[in-house]
Design a protein around this motif. Structure first.
Motif, PDB file in Angstrom:
ATOM      1  N   LYS A  52     -28.110 -13.054  11.495  1.00 18.40           N
ATOM      2  CA  LYS A  52     -27.369 -13.637  10.418  1.00 18.40           C
ATOM      3  C   LYS A  52     -27.824 -13.748   9.130  1.00 18.40           C
ATOM      4  CE  LYS A  52     -23.460 -17.033   9.974  1.00 18.40           C
ATOM      5  NZ  LYS A  52     -22.591 -16.942   9.547  1.00 18.40           N
ATOM      6  N   TYR A  53     -27.274 -13.571   7.920  1.00 14.49           N
ATOM      7  CA  TYR A  53     -28.064 -14.067   6.713  1.00 14.49           C
ATOM      8  C   TYR A  53     -27.504 -15.543   6.396  1.00 14.49           C
ATOM      9  CZ  TYR A  53     -29.986 -14.157   1.998  1.00 14.49           C
ATOM     10  OH  TYR A  53     -30.533 -14.776   0.935  1.00 14.49           O
ATOM     11  N   LYS A  72     -26.953 -11.835  -1.595  1.00 17.71           N
ATOM     12  CA  LYS A  72     -26.829 -11.468  -0.110  1.00 17.71           C
ATOM     13  C   LYS A  72     -27.725 -10.391   0.196  1.00 17.71           C
ATOM     14  CE  LYS A  72     -23.440 -14.223   0.382  1.00 17.71           C
ATOM     15  NZ  LYS A  72     -23.479 -15.512   1.315  1.00 17.71           N
ATOM     16  N   LYS A  73     -28.411 -10.386   0.894  1.00 18.92           N
ATOM     17  CA  LYS A  73     -29.207  -9.323   1.530  1.00 18.92           C
ATOM     18  C   LYS A  73     -29.083  -9.263   3.255  1.00 18.92           C
ATOM     19  CE  LYS A  73     -32.886 -10.272  -1.405  1.00 18.92           C
ATOM     20  NZ  LYS A  73     -34.561 -10.271  -1.618  1.00 18.92           N
ATOM     21  N   LYS A  74     -29.538  -8.189   3.911  1.00 19.02           N
ATOM     22  CA  LYS A  74     -29.375  -8.277   5.206  1.00 19.02           C
ATOM     23  C   LYS A  74     -29.994  -9.023   6.069  1.00 19.02           C
ATOM     24  CE  LYS A  74     -28.665  -3.066   4.941  1.00 19.02           C
ATOM     25  NZ  LYS A  74     -28.806  -1.845   5.730  1.00 19.02           N
ATOM     26  N   THR A  75     -31.297  -9.540   5.538  1.00 21.74           N
ATOM     27  CA  THR A  75     -32.096 -10.651   6.618  1.00 21.74           C
ATOM     28  C   THR A  75     -32.828 -11.661   5.420  1.00 21.74           C
ATOM     29  OG1 THR A  75     -33.898 -10.790   7.958  1.00 21.74           O
ATOM     30  CG2 THR A  75     -34.025  -8.867   6.330  1.00 21.74           C
ATOM     31  N   ASN A  76     -33.070 -12.899   6.163  1.00 23.48           N
ATOM     32  CA  ASN A  76     -33.736 -13.885   5.386  1.00 23.48           C
ATOM     33  C   ASN A  76     -35.313 -13.283   5.639  1.00 23.48           C
ATOM     34  OD1 ASN A  76     -31.270 -15.430   6.436  1.00 23.48           O
ATOM     35  ND2 ASN A  76     -32.217 -16.295   4.678  1.00 23.48           N
TER      36      ASN A  76
END
Length: 124
Positions: free
Chosen positions: A20-21, A63-67
């Motif tokens: 989750k992001y 908002k990205k796919k991953t941290n």
């Protein structure tokens, strides 16, 4: 037992970040039901671990796919080893349980053999 792995706070932090992001550490701490200061105390050790894979963690509102931040090669390598380690943990747990069962069966067989031997060597 996989129970111990799932209850590890560091495992849960990494797994949550993989699945989750999060915009902020506060949002992550709320998701995990832990205090923000506790999360801040865990992060240096997690970041040191991830540095071995040349990966860092960022929190931003974009908002990205991953941290996780790193080259695609390093991210894929980390994902592979992370999920492989989970699988190995499960296999190791299964192997230990199988070993315990075999050991218990051998112990029962030894006890039965000892009783039979005693009954044959000491007739009533």
């Amino acid at each position: 037992n996989i129970f111990y792995l799932k209850n590890s706070i560091q495992f849960n932090i990494i797994y949550s970040l993989l699945t989750k992001y999060f915009d902020s550490m506060t949002q992550l701490s709320e998701y995990l039901y832990i205090s923000t200061p506790h999360l801040y105390r865990q992060m240096p050790e997690i970041k040191r671990f991830l540095a071995g894979f040349k990966i860092d963690i960022i929190f931003t509102e974009a908002k990205k796919k991953t941290n996780f931040v790193g080259s695609p090669k390093h991210l894929k390598t980390f994902y592979y080893f992370f999920y492989w380690a989970i699988l190995q943990w499960r296999e190791l747990t299964r192997d230990r349980m199988a070993f315990r069962r075999i050991f218990a069966i051998k112990k029962i067989q030894r006890n039965i053999s000892t009783r039979i031997y005693r009954s044959l060597s000491h007739p009533l």
